[in-house]
Design an enzyme around this catalytic site. Structure first.
Site, mmCIF file in Angstrom:
data_model
loop_
_atom_site.group_PDB
_atom_site.id
_atom_site.type_symbol
_atom_site.label_atom_id
_atom_site.label_comp_id
_atom_site.label_asym_id
_atom_site.label_seq_id
_atom_site.Cartn_x
_atom_site.Cartn_y
_atom_site.Cartn_z
ATOM 1 N N TYR A 54 0.837 -1.221 0.000
ATOM 2 C CA TYR A 54 0.000 0.000 0.000
ATOM 3 C C TYR A 54 0.865 1.263 0.000
ATOM 4 C CZ TYR A 54 -4.029 -2.958 0.204
ATOM 5 O OH TYR A 54 -4.976 -3.904 -0.124
ATOM 6 N N GLN A 87 -16.016 2.093 -5.215
ATOM 7 C CA GLN A 87 -15.268 0.951 -4.674
ATOM 8 C C GLN A 87 -13.774 1.248 -4.724
ATOM 9 O OE1 GLN A 87 -17.068 -2.907 -6.423
ATOM 10 N NE2 GLN A 87 -17.830 -1.256 -7.695
ATOM 11 N N VAL A 89 -10.162 2.953 -3.961
ATOM 12 C CA VAL A 89 -9.489 3.489 -2.778
ATOM 13 C C VAL A 89 -8.636 4.708 -3.134
ATOM 14 C CG1 VAL A 89 -9.566 1.286 -1.557
ATOM 15 C CG2 VAL A 89 -7.570 1.812 -2.975
ATOM 16 N N HIS A 105 -14.756 0.766 -0.013
ATOM 17 C CA HIS A 105 -13.643 -0.145 0.270
ATOM 18 C C HIS A 105 -12.445 0.565 0.900
ATOM 19 C CE1 HIS A 105 -15.365 -3.129 -2.926
ATOM 20 N NE2 HIS A 105 -16.048 -3.124 -1.805
ATOM 21 N N GLY A 170 -17.596 1.481 -14.783
ATOM 22 C CA GLY A 170 -16.295 0.815 -14.650
ATOM 23 C C GLY A 170 -16.174 -0.174 -13.513
HETATM 24 N N1 APR Z 1 -13.560 2.952 -18.576
HETATM 25 C C1 APR Z 1 -14.578 2.365 -17.903
HETATM 26 N N2 APR Z 1 -14.559 1.068 -17.533
HETATM 27 C C2 APR Z 1 -13.469 0.337 -17.846
HETATM 28 C C3 APR Z 1 -12.363 0.885 -18.540
HETATM 29 C C4 APR Z 1 -12.443 2.260 -18.909
HETATM 30 N N3 APR Z 1 -11.463 2.873 -19.579
HETATM 31 N N4 APR Z 1 -11.449 -0.093 -18.696
HETATM 32 C C5 APR Z 1 -11.942 -1.201 -18.114
HETATM 33 N N5 APR Z 1 -13.164 -0.958 -17.606
HETATM 34 C C6 APR Z 1 -14.095 -1.857 -16.904
HETATM 35 C C7 APR Z 1 -13.896 -3.348 -17.165
HETATM 36 O O1 APR Z 1 -14.588 -3.730 -18.358
HETATM 37 C C8 APR Z 1 -14.526 -3.958 -15.906
HETATM 38 O O2 APR Z 1 -15.911 -4.185 -16.078
HETATM 39 O O3 APR Z 1 -13.878 -1.707 -15.516
HETATM 40 C C9 APR Z 1 -14.307 -2.889 -14.841
HETATM 41 C C10 APR Z 1 -13.263 -3.218 -13.814
HETATM 42 O O4 APR Z 1 -13.677 -4.311 -13.065
HETATM 43 P P1 APR Z 1 -12.790 -4.852 -11.853
HETATM 44 O O5 APR Z 1 -11.358 -4.889 -12.265
HETATM 45 O O6 APR Z 1 -13.411 -6.119 -11.395
HETATM 46 O O7 APR Z 1 -12.914 -3.718 -10.736
HETATM 47 P P2 APR Z 1 -14.062 -3.485 -9.647
HETATM 48 O O8 APR Z 1 -15.391 -3.905 -10.177
HETATM 49 O O9 APR Z 1 -13.884 -2.095 -9.180
HETATM 50 O O10 APR Z 1 -13.609 -4.478 -8.502
HETATM 51 C C11 APR Z 1 -14.364 -4.482 -7.319
HETATM 52 O O11 APR Z 1 -12.797 -5.913 -6.221
HETATM 53 O O12 APR Z 1 -10.566 -6.408 -5.914
HETATM 54 C C12 APR Z 1 -11.694 -5.852 -5.337
HETATM 55 O O13 APR Z 1 -11.873 -4.271 -3.633
HETATM 56 C C13 APR Z 1 -11.474 -4.409 -4.970
HETATM 57 O O14 APR Z 1 -12.914 -2.525 -5.216
HETATM 58 C C14 APR Z 1 -12.415 -3.672 -5.867
HETATM 59 C C15 APR Z 1 -13.501 -4.708 -6.119
#
Ligand code: APR
Length: 231
Positions: A54, A87, A89, A105, A170
């Site tokens: 972190y 979600q 940080v 989160h 996203g």
């Molecule tokens: N603009 C918008 N969305 C996007 C872009 C972009 N340029 N690039 C990728 N994405 C989308 C992907 O298609 C996907 O659906 O962002 C999403 C990211 O998903 P994750 O990586 O799963 O992230 P998130 O949903 O925030 O994860 C949730 O999981 O690991 C834990 O605590 C952590 O808060 C996090 C939680």
């Protein structure tokens, strides 16, 4: 009165700022197994590694900036009562100028005592494993890890229930309880999904899907929102 626009954001919101999403990286977060650096078990197994991880995330955050999507969401406060539920940080919503933000989160720029009683702003600085609060209680990142409760979920749920308009940007919608917030909006609420990829949930039919990145996607949503501005 302005309409209440509630926006749920995830890692994709910050992708265009240069912060990688989680699930595009094979379950790795900056080369680490997510469970190693983002679970309560990982913390108990190796707190030094988690603290250093972190510290690196904070240093990285200091080098990136809000993208067009963050900025337009902040600008929407002129015409809407905007409430962000994120979600993420990172602090990019704050730095773009949004004023109502719930960090489901946790927040990278804060640390807290392991008993939760003390929360301290650390900015982009480093935490050391020996650091304690003034009662001598060890400190840890102010992050909600897998295996931990999500204290702000009830507040977020209430906000989504009160939304006149709801937007999801996203997030893969695979991590609960955050993903479940989609089911909290009132039936028939106008809703938008902005994501260039597929999400892990069948969305109710009131969603308008904008299959684009956050920057151009939020601009398109703003155009469509003009129909809801109260003058
Ligand atoms: N603009 C918008 N969305 C996007 C872009 C972009 N340029 N690039 C990728 N994405 C989308 C992907 O298609 C996907 O659906 O962002 C999403 C990211 O998903 P994750 O990586 O799963 O992230 P998130 O949903 O925030 O994860 C949730 O999981 O690991 C834990 O605590 C952590 O808060 C996090 C939680």
């Amino acid at each position: 009165m302005k309409k209440k626009l509630v926006v749920l954001t995830g890692a994709g919101m910050s992708a265009e700022s240069g912060l990688r999403t989680f699930r595009d990286s094979d379950g790795l977060w900056e080369e680490h197994d997510v469970m190693e650096v983002a679970s309560i078990e990982g913390w108990h197994r190796n707190p030094k590694l988690v603290i250093e991880f972190y510290n690196q995330r904070r240093r990285q955050l200091a080098t990136v900036s809000p993208n067009r999507g963050h900025v337009v969401l902040a600008e929407l406060e002129r015409d809407f009562d905007v409430q962000i539920v994120t979600q993420n940080v990172d602090d990019l919503h704050e730095r773009a100028g949004s004023t109502n933000i719930v960090h489901l989160h946790g927040e990278l720029t804060k640390i807290r005592s392991v008993d939760g009683a003390t929360v301290i702003d650390i900015g982009y600085g480093d935490l050391t494993p020996e650091q304690t609060d003034d009662r001598g209680v060890p400190l840890r990142p102010h992050i909600v890890w897998f295996g931990e409760a999500v204290p702000l979920i009830e507040m977020a749920d209430r906000l989504v229930r009160e939304a006149d308009i709801f937007a999801v940007i996203g997030t893969s919608l695979v991590v609960y309880p955050a993903a479940g917030l989609v089911n909290s909006m009132r039936p028939g609420t106008p809703a938008f999904l902005i994501d260039p990829g597929e999400v892990g949930m069948r969305l109710p039919s009131n969603f308008t899907v904008i299959r684009e990145g956050a920057g151009s996607g939020v601009e398109k949503m703003r155009d469509r929102l003009s129909a809801y501005v109260v003058r």
